[in-house]
Design a protein around this motif. Structure first.
Motif, PDB file in Angstrom:
ATOM      1  N   GLY A 286       4.839  -3.294  -0.835  1.00 27.63           N
ATOM      2  CA  GLY A 286       4.397  -3.014  -2.192  1.00 27.63           C
ATOM      3  C   GLY A 286       5.181  -1.898  -2.832  1.00 27.63           C
ATOM      4  N   ALA A 287       5.088  -1.843  -4.166  1.00 27.73           N
ATOM      5  CA  ALA A 287       5.731  -0.789  -4.940  1.00 27.73           C
ATOM      6  C   ALA A 287       4.796  -0.366  -6.058  1.00 27.73           C
ATOM      7  CB  ALA A 287       7.058  -1.274  -5.515  1.00 27.73           C
ATOM      8  N   GLN A 288       4.681   0.939  -6.241  1.00 32.23           N
ATOM      9  CA  GLN A 288       3.905   1.471  -7.365  1.00 32.23           C
ATOM     10  C   GLN A 288       4.848   1.942  -8.448  1.00 32.23           C
ATOM     11  OE1 GLN A 288       0.597   4.423  -6.872  1.00 32.23           O
ATOM     12  NE2 GLN A 288       1.707   5.573  -8.427  1.00 32.23           N
ATOM     13  N   MET A 289       4.535   1.602  -9.667  1.00 35.67           N
ATOM     14  CA  MET A 289       5.310   2.041 -10.813  1.00 35.67           C
ATOM     15  C   MET A 289       4.630   3.240 -11.469  1.00 35.67           C
ATOM     16  SD  MET A 289       7.879  -0.144 -10.928  1.00 35.67           S
ATOM     17  CE  MET A 289       7.830   0.132  -9.143  1.00 35.67           C
TER      18      MET A 289
ATOM     19  N   ARG B 182       8.700  -2.378 -13.701  1.00 32.31           N
ATOM     20  CA  ARG B 182       8.732  -3.451 -12.700  1.00 32.31           C
ATOM     21  C   ARG B 182       9.961  -4.339 -12.916  1.00 32.31           C
ATOM     22  NH1 ARG B 182       4.446  -8.192 -10.657  1.00 32.31           N
ATOM     23  NH2 ARG B 182       6.127  -9.478  -9.777  1.00 32.31           N
TER      24      ARG B 182
ATOM     25  N   GLU C 275      12.906  -5.108 -10.216  1.00 33.20           N
ATOM     26  CA  GLU C 275      13.238  -6.470  -9.799  1.00 33.20           C
ATOM     27  C   GLU C 275      14.705  -6.798 -10.108  1.00 33.20           C
ATOM     28  OE1 GLU C 275       9.381  -9.232  -9.822  1.00 33.20           O
ATOM     29  OE2 GLU C 275       9.842  -8.430 -11.809  1.00 33.20           O
TER      30      GLU C 275
ATOM     31  N   TRP D 256       2.553  -5.327  -6.484  1.00 28.28           N
ATOM     32  CA  TRP D 256       3.035  -4.333  -7.457  1.00 28.28           C
ATOM     33  C   TRP D 256       1.810  -3.634  -8.047  1.00 28.28           C
ATOM     34  CZ3 TRP D 256       8.284  -3.651  -8.538  1.00 28.28           C
ATOM     35  CH2 TRP D 256       9.153  -4.609  -8.005  1.00 28.28           C
TER      36      TRP D 256
ATOM     37  N   LEU E 102       0.827  -5.804 -13.020  1.00 30.72           N
ATOM     38  CA  LEU E 102       0.592  -4.754 -12.031  1.00 30.72           C
ATOM     39  C   LEU E 102      -0.889  -4.700 -11.676  1.00 30.72           C
ATOM     40  CD1 LEU E 102       2.754  -1.895 -13.605  1.00 30.72           C
ATOM     41  CD2 LEU E 102       3.402  -3.389 -11.709  1.00 30.72           C
TER      42      LEU E 102
END
Length: 801
Positions: A157-160, A175, A179, A188, A202
């Motif tokens: 996972g990735a947090q923005m 995001r 990508e 996300w 998100l």
């Protein structure tokens, strides 16, 4: 894409997360690689895994990785790729919190100074800002090449961004930029608290803290605190980051009876799973306000969120660290960089389950009890709906502090009853006599317990309802909590066959009752009675490591081990010597390459295993392991002797005087008390530490038990005094890691620079430690010697897998 990618697929559904096509209940802890010495990463990640986590989250601080324009650094303890790879070897997934703005009590929220000086419209879709973000994200994603979930790696996972509440288009753009740089992850996220406007691309994730350093010094009891110690359908918290919003954006949020506020409304989207990323694993301190969050606070809050419907437990922080130093000095949040709070220049311990220097604390154990349960039955729990009962109305606002607080999570066939009488000591809840609930399932109503029980003050429980024990054996209800279960081999001299052991933990002060559906034969310390098609068992012995109830139904059997709370706090489930084993240990342990690794600060400790291996042997001549002793019906116990571990007292009963402490000042956008910067008039205490106290062990901590205001620890290094640690006194001991400075300390000792406590400055500390005289008092200074011992099988042992 790997051939097994479809079977390994991770999905976010309306109710929960799925993995391998099954409901999945992740448990994530925040660990900042950039704030931990690289040589300690494996230890910290090992403790996280041993604590029951299946994933870690980490900030990528822009200021650390690009200290100058285009000058990117990814080496040493900034090696994100190495950290992620190491997490994977420990069996941990990774959520990368990519920023670009992070906060995290970092200077300029993690922005590099050179970026701030350009005066761009940051945290928006300003093209000039996005161009710099693309370069930073591109570098970050390059570090993760080959490490994403789709590539068979640990990054899931990735947090923005972080705490950005009014720029959904910017969050969506972040995001897209990640990508475009090549990042492909299944999850996300963006922080959803503060009424944040999160775009549909998100997943909003939420927070809950027992207290906050960001509150004003005049705030005795934060309005948000009691909200998080009851069961509630309200996910949002308008208070986290509210001081920054007020000071930077001029928006003030006022809590009202319905949980809403002025300017921004809370968001609670029940069309999405209830996921958290910042359940307070402790609490940092600021100069003006210094909360003292207890381990019990942390554990009760976490369990309250499970009882409220959480399907993803995420802790901030799970492991503390040390603030970095950079081109402009230390990189902490401060009034000097326009923030409302001055926090310590070096320590970022956060009172976390694993401390700044690897100290393993009580809430590591209390939380592990919950995580063992989630490892075992999290999939079932995450698929259950939540019904919130007494102590709150539909909006989650307390009606009566005396009401029984309860909730039920159920799939219609089985479930769990949650009950709590816990709230922090500033506003404790009363006990609840005669507790009994009727739990409505699809085909029946289950009364829990069969006879009312008294629930003491200060406890939180989750009791199983209709839990399947074995073929033909169903635990209809219990007044004890589920921990885990494990297969046990039948052994020579034991007339029992291979079987499973289900482990429960009793609650201190609550009698243990087990209710089985149908007619069940039981042996062990219980009395049995038949009631309305059930077998009711009352425990007649005290819960403990040998309190085993054998159950046999029409087609299956199982042993139920009922532990006391102290023993449950010592219980681990680890991969040791080729198989899963239960471990009871007096000292913190973790699993590494199939061996059992202990970090002990005591000269003697015990380790018990179930199932037991043939033997254990120590990796070092500085430790000795006794021959195993059979303990009761289940455990084999080894005693580990480590003469070099333990405390060494270097000072006691000191009352130094600061000749000219600086006066109180205020600063920052909210005009709060500022941390002193002038230590010329402070008291100085020089400590000589014997060389033999610093050698022969893995880690050496200087533990200072004191009262005062601000302390700094100085070491002579490369011809100058260096601040290696600092401490805003708040009621806990102050630990300084001497390990990296061994040679300097042997040569020149350590100097403590101390400022006195002065009540009239207005600094807020917890009421439990507030009643102290002005001045400085050093009760004791100890060198705490921590030994690392690896326990493995003897070379001639047969395989145990």
């Amino acid at each position: 894409m790997h051939a097994d990618a479809l079977t390994r697929e991770i999905r976010v559904t309306r109710r929960h997360l799925e993995r391998d096509g099954q409901p999945w209940f992740p448990v994530t802890g925040e660990v900042h690689y950039a704030r931990i010495p690289r040589e300690r990463w494996s230890e910290v990640l090992g403790h996280a895994r041993a604590g029951g986590l299946d994933s870690v989250a980490t900030y990528v601080f822009w200021q650390a990785h690009e200290p100058g324009p285009g000058n990117f650094c990814w080496d040493g303890n900034l090696d994100l790729r190495a950290f992620v790879e190491l997490a994977g070897t420990h069996g941990l997934d990774v959520v990368v919190r990519m920023g670009p703005w992070a906060h995290g009590e970092a200077r300029h929220g993690g922005f590099p100074d050179w970026l701030v000086e350009r005066g761009l419209d940051t945290r928006t879709n300003d093209p000039a800002y996005l161009e710099l973000v693309r370069a930073f994200f591109g570098q970050t994603v390059a570090q993760l090449t080959g490490l994403t979930h789709a590539e068979g790696g640990p990054v899931i996972g990735a947090q923005m961004e972080n705490e950005l509440y009014d720029q959904p288009e910017h969050l969506a753009a972040l995001r897209r930029i990640a990508e475009e740089a090549g990042l492909r992850v299944p999850v996300w996220t963006a922080t959803g608290w503060g009424g944040a406007q999160v775009p549909p691309t998100l997943l909003p994730v939420y927070s809950a803290y027992a207290d906050g350093f960001w509150e004003d010094a005049e705030t005795e009891w934060p309005a948000f605190s009691p909200v998080h110690f009851r069961y509630s359908t309200v996910r949002d918290d308008l208070s986290v980051g509210a001081d920054l919003r007020e000071s930077l954006d001029g928006i003030v949020l006022e809590h009202s009876g319905d949980g809403a506020g002025d300017g921004v409304a809370p968001t609670d989207d029940d069309a999405l799973p209830y996921a958290t990323c910042e359940l307070g694993g402790g609490m940092h301190v600021a100069y003006h306000r210094r909360p003292l969050v207890t381990p019990q606070d942390v554990a009760a809050l976490a369990l309250a969120k499970i009882g409220s419907g959480s399907v993803w437990q995420g802790y901030y922080m799970y492991a503390g660290g040390t603030q970095r130093t950079g081109p402009h000095g230390t990189e902490q949040e401060s009034h000097a960089t326009g923030y409302p709070n001055d926090v310590p220049t070096r320590t970022y311990d956060f009172g976390a389950p694993v401390g700044e220097h690897g100290q393993v604390r009580l809430h590591h154990h209390l939380l592990r009890r919950q995580h063992l349960w989630l490892q075992h039955d999290g999939a079932g729990l995450s698929a259950m709906t939540t019904t919130v009962g007494g102590g709150s109305d539909d909006s989650g606002v307390v009606d009566d502090q005396g009401d029984l607080r309860w909730s039920v999570r159920s799939d219609g066939c089985r479930g769990y009853v949650f009950l709590t009488t816990y709230q922090p000591a500033r506003r404790p809840l009363p006990p609840q006599p005669g507790v009994q609930l009727a739990v409505a399932l699809d085909d029946a109503t289950v009364t829990v317990p069969s006879r009312p029980v008294d629930l003491p003050a200060g406890v939180s429980v989750a009791w199983p309802v209709r839990y399947p024990l074995a073929d033909g054996l169903v635990l209809r209800s219990a007044t004890a909590q589920l921990l885990t279960r494990i297969a046990v081999d039948g052994t020579a001299g034991d007339d029992r066959p291979d079987r499973e052991v289900v482990v429960l933990v009793a609650t201190d002060g609550v009698r243990v009752e087990l209710v089985l559906e149908g007619d069940v034969a039981a042996n062990g310390p219980v009395t049995a009675r038949r009631e309305a098609g059930t077998t009711v068992l009352d425990l007649t012995a005290a819960p403990g490591t040998d309190t085993v109830v054998g159950l046999r139904g029409s087609s299956g059997e199982v042993d139920v081990l009922v532990l006391d709370e102290a023993s449950a706090n010592r219980l681990y489930r680890l991969d040791v010597l080729g198989r899963d084993r239960l471990v009871l240990s007096d000292a913190p342990v973790l699993s590494l390459d199939g061996a059992l690794v202990t970090h002990t600060d005591a000269p003697a400790t015990t380790v018990s295993l179930l199932p037991a291996p043939p033997s254990l042997t120590a990796s070092t001549d500085a430790a000795a392991v006794t021959t195993a002793q059979r303990e009761g019906a289940l455990w084999s116990t080894w005693t580990l002797s480590v003469p070099g571990a333990g405390p060494h007292r270097v000072a006691t009963g000191l009352h130094p005087t600061a000749p000219a402490p600086p006066g109180a000042t205020t600063g920052g956008p909210m005009d709060r008390l500022s941390a002193p910067t002038d230590f010329s008039g402070a008291a100085r205490v020089h400590l000589d530490v014997p060389a033999d106290a610093l050698d022969g062990v893995d880690r050496v901590l200087l533990r200072v038990s004191w009262t005062g205001d601000v302390g700094r620890a100085l070491v002579h290094h490369d011809g100058r005094e260096e601040v290696v640690s600092d401490h805003f006194w708040h009621g806990r001991d102050w630990d300084v890691d001497l390990t990296p400075w061994r040679d300097d300390v042997v040569r020149d000792g350590v100097t403590l620079v101390l400022l006195p406590w002065r009540r009239d400055t207005g600094v807020w500390v917890d009421p439990s430690v507030r009643d102290l005289p002005d001045g400085i008092a050093v009760a004791a200074v100890d060198v705490v010697r921590v030994a690392r011992v690896r326990l493995a099988a003897a070379t001639d042992d047969p395989p145990t897998a």
